[in-house]
Write an enzyme that holds these catalytic residues in place. Structure first.
Site, mmCIF file in Angstrom:
data_model
loop_
_atom_site.group_PDB
_atom_site.id
_atom_site.type_symbol
_atom_site.label_atom_id
_atom_site.label_comp_id
_atom_site.label_asym_id
_atom_site.label_seq_id
_atom_site.Cartn_x
_atom_site.Cartn_y
_atom_site.Cartn_z
ATOM 1 N N CYS A 85 28.664 37.507 32.543
ATOM 2 C CA CYS A 85 29.279 36.221 33.518
ATOM 3 C C CYS A 85 30.964 36.577 33.646
ATOM 4 O O CYS A 85 31.677 35.429 33.897
ATOM 5 C CB CYS A 85 29.208 35.067 32.614
ATOM 6 S SG CYS A 85 29.829 34.918 31.005
ATOM 7 N N CYS A 144 34.970 22.987 43.563
ATOM 8 C CA CYS A 144 34.435 24.116 44.405
ATOM 9 C C CYS A 144 35.670 24.731 44.962
ATOM 10 O O CYS A 144 36.446 24.071 45.539
ATOM 11 C CB CYS A 144 33.473 23.662 45.578
ATOM 12 S SG CYS A 144 31.983 22.990 44.849
ATOM 13 N N CYS A 174 30.751 18.643 51.932
ATOM 14 C CA CYS A 174 31.305 17.911 50.957
ATOM 15 C C CYS A 174 32.751 16.871 51.487
ATOM 16 O O CYS A 174 33.597 17.971 52.094
ATOM 17 C CB CYS A 174 31.574 18.266 49.372
ATOM 18 S SG CYS A 174 32.286 16.984 48.311
ATOM 19 N N GLU A 216 22.245 36.510 17.554
ATOM 20 C CA GLU A 216 23.299 35.345 17.827
ATOM 21 C C GLU A 216 24.176 35.198 16.926
ATOM 22 O O GLU A 216 23.863 35.128 15.935
ATOM 23 C CB GLU A 216 22.265 34.100 18.209
ATOM 24 C CG GLU A 216 22.737 33.135 18.536
ATOM 25 C CD GLU A 216 24.107 33.062 19.600
ATOM 26 O OE1 GLU A 216 25.246 32.479 19.708
ATOM 27 O OE2 GLU A 216 23.356 33.760 20.890
ATOM 28 N N PHE A 244 22.984 38.615 21.643
ATOM 29 C CA PHE A 244 23.597 37.389 22.150
ATOM 30 C C PHE A 244 22.252 36.244 22.448
ATOM 31 O O PHE A 244 22.574 36.040 23.800
ATOM 32 C CB PHE A 244 24.854 37.341 23.124
ATOM 33 C CG PHE A 244 25.824 38.211 23.000
ATOM 34 C CD1 PHE A 244 27.142 37.881 22.236
ATOM 35 C CD2 PHE A 244 25.820 39.709 23.237
ATOM 36 C CE1 PHE A 244 28.247 38.376 21.775
ATOM 37 C CE2 PHE A 244 27.050 40.540 22.614
ATOM 38 C CZ PHE A 244 28.297 39.900 22.108
#
Length: 487
Positions: free
Chosen positions: A442, A98, A85, A342, A321
Site C-alpha cells: 500500500c 478526493c 461530486c 501477524e 502480516f
C-alpha cells in the site's frame, strides 16, 4: 515531491509561452500537476493536469520548488472530466477526501502505474520484467470504510458530518459523497439531524464507518456518557434506516479503540462480515479491525495474488502480516499447510476464530496456524525458527516489510560468503528460501526499498509488478509484485 521519471518540459515551448504561463508535464504523488519555470525551477500546481498550459497563483516558495494553485487553463487536457461530486474542487470549503475527480479514471490508473515504476527504479533500482494488467473496479460507491468527523458549529447552529476540508482541519459541509456506498451517502444529512437532536451533540467528534456484506456498522466516539434519550435516538435511527438489505448497527466508543462495543446485543445481532465467494470463505470482523476499504477490488486482488503465487497441493505457505486471514484462509483451500503471522495478538485471536468458523461451515481447509510476531524486528534466527516454506505472501502496512526482507538478504549474503556478512545461526544450515514471493503493497516507496533488498542482496528477480486501484480519485497507490529466486 517530484516524480523523477517524468516527461521533460520542452524549453523551446516554455520560452514561447506568455510570461507566467506554465506547461504541465506530469503529476506527482499528491496529484499535483508538475511544471518547470524557464529557469528550471519546479512548480507543483493543485488542480492542473499533464499536457495542460495554465496560469497559477504561488502559495509557497522554496529554493528548489514552489507550490501553487491553478487559476486559469489556457490549453485543457483531453483527459480532464467534470467531477461528479459538487463538494470536489479548489474552492473554499471543498472536501479533501478526493484529489483526482477531475481526471478520467483510466488515466488515474496510468498515473499510478507510472508512480509504481518510477519508485521501483529510482528508489530500488529494480525494473519488473513484466507489467501486470492493473486491477481496477467501480470508480464510485466503493469506500466501505471511512472515518467521518463530526462537529457542532455554534455560529450556524448546525452539525457537520463528513471528511475534512481540503488542506484544513475544518469539517466539510458535505451533503452527499459519491465514493461512499449510496446507502451511506444517503445517511449524511440524517446523521447531521440525529446528532443535532442529541444532548451530546458537542461531545461526539467522530463516526467510524465499516460496511460488511449485509451490515453497516457506525462507531460513535463520545466523550461523555450518553443519556437514555440519546441512546433511544440512536436505536430509532438504526431501525428507520435499516433498508435495502443493509442492517444499521450502532457501536459505541467511550474511550480508546479497545472500548468499542455494540449498543445492543439482544436480540443476537447479525454479524459484520464479508465474503470471498471464489474460495467459499466468509470473514467476520469487528468495525475497528483492519479490512480493505474496497471489497470489490479486494476480491479480485486475493484471486490475482493466489494465481500469481500458484500454490501446489504439496506446498507449505507463509502469509506474513496476515491480519484477519484475508489471504491466509483462501491459501488454505490450495496448500498442504499454511502459517499466518501477524503482529497483533487480537487479530491472531480473530484469525483463529475465523479459521474455526470456516472449517466448520465449509471444511476442506489445509492445516493452518496463526502466531503473533513483531515483524518489524525480524532477524535471520527468528525467520528460520518459523520453518521453511515453498512460497510466501507478504502484505505489510505502509511501513513495508524491511526487517523481513533484510533477514532474507542477510541469509543470502552469508550463504554466498559476501564480505562483512554476519554468520548464520546453526539452525539455518538446512533452511531453504521460498522460491516465490508475492508482495502486496500500500506504499510504492517502501515496496521499492524492499524490492531493492530482495533483488540486489537476497537473490531474487522481480518478475512482475502492477497497480491495484483500491482508492479511485485519490493519489493513494496500491500495488502487487512477484519475486522469484534468481537461481
Amino acid at each position: 515531491m517530484e516524480q523523477d521519471n517524468q516527461m521533460a518540459a520542452d524549453p523551446a515551448v516554455q520560452s514561447l509561452l506568455p510570461e507566467g504561463w506554465l506547461e504541465i508535464t506530469s503529476m506527482d504523488l499528491d496529484a499535483q500537476g508538475v511544471a518547470r519555470k524557464p529557469d528550471g525551477k519546479v512548480v507543483f500546481i493543485d488542480g492542473a493536469l499533464p499536457t495542460e498550459i495554465v496560469s497559477a497563483q504561488t502559495t509557497r516558495k522554496k529554493n528548489q520548488w514552489e507550490q501553487a494553485t491553478l487559476t486559469e487553463i489556457h490549453r485543457e487536457s483531453s483527459l480532464r472530466v467534470a467531477p461528479r461530486c459538487p463538494h470536489f474542487g479548489l474552492h473554499a470549503g471543498a472536501c479533501g477526501g478526493c484529489k483526482m475527480q477531475h481526471l478520467d479514471p483510466a488515466a488515474q490508473v496510468a498515473v499510478k502505474q507510472r508512480v509504481l515504476e518510477d519508485n521501483l527504479w529510482h528508489l530500488g533500482k529494480v525494473k519488473a520484467e513484466n507489467l501486470l494488467r492493473p486491477i481496477a473496479g467501480p470508480a464510485w460507491g466503493y469506500r466501505y470504510r471511512a472515518r467521518l468527523s463530526v462537529r457542532y458549529v455554534h455560529k450556524k447552529g448546525e452539525v457537520l458530518v463528513g471528511f475534512h476540508e481540503r488542506k484544513s482541519r475544518y469539517v466539510a459541509d458535505m451533503r452527499e459523497c459519491h465514493v461512499l456506498p449510496p446507502h451511506v451517502s444517503a445517511l449524511l444529512l440524517p446523521l447531521r439531524a440525529l446528532i443535532h437532536g442529541m444532548e451530546a451533540r458537542e461531545t461526539c467528534p467522530q463516526i467510524e464507518l465499516a460496511c460488511g456484506d449485509s451490515v453497516t456498522a457506525l462507531v460513535l466516539r463520545h466523550l461523555e456518557p450518553l443519556s437514555a434519550s440519546d441512546l433511544l435516538l440512536l436505536r430509532e435511527f438504526a431501525l428507520r434506516h435499516s433498508v435495502d438489505g443493509q442492517v444499521i448497527q450502532w457501536w459505541l466508543q467511550p474511550k480508546g479503540p479497545d472500548t468499542v462495543h455494540l449498543l445492543d446485543t439482544e436480540p443476537e445481532p447479525v454479524p459484520l462480515s464479508y465474503a470471498l465467494p471464489d474460495f467459499g470463505i466468509v470473514h467476520p470482523f469487528k468495525p475497528t479491525d483492519f479490512t480493505q476499504v474496497n471489497p470489490h477490488i479486494n476480491r479480485v486482488l486475493v484471486a490475482r495474488a493466489l494465481r500469481l503465487l500458484a500454490v501446489e497441493k504439496d506446498e507449505r505457505v507463509i502469509d506474513w502480516f496476515c491480519g484477519l486471514g484475508n489471504f491466509t484462509l483462501p491459501l488454505a483451500t490450495q496448500a498442504r499447510e499454511v502459517l499466518g503471522i501477524e503482529g497483533s495478538e487480537a487479530l491472531v485471536a480473530r484469525s483463529r476464530q475465523n479459521l474455526a468458523r470456516n472449517q466448520a461451515q465449509r471444511g476442506g481447509l489445509a492445516p493452518t496456524s496463526f502466531v503473533a510476531r513483531n515483524l518489524f524486528e525480524m532477524t535471520p534466527a527468528m525467520l528460520v525458527a518459523d520453518g521453511q516454506a515453498d512460497k510466501w505472501l507478504v502484505d505489510p502496512p505502509r511501513e513495508g516489510a524491511f526487517a523481513l526482507s533484510k533477514a532474507l538478504a542477510d541469509i543470502h549474503q552469508a550463504r554466498i560468503g559476501a564480505e562483512g556478512a554476519e554468520p548464520l545461526p546453526p539452525e539455518a544450515a538446512g533452511w531453504s528460501f521460498p522460491k516465490r514471493i508475492v508482495y502486496v503493497s500500500c506504499n510504492p516507496s517502501t515496496l521499492a526499498r524492499d524490492a531493492g533488498l530482495l533483488v540486489h542482496q537476497a537473490g531474487y528477480r522481480c518478475t512482475a509488478a502492477g497497480v491495484v486501484n483500491m482508492f479511485p480519485h485519490t493519489a493513494h497507490v496500491e500495488s502487487i509484485a512477484v519475486f522469484e529466486r534468481a537461481d
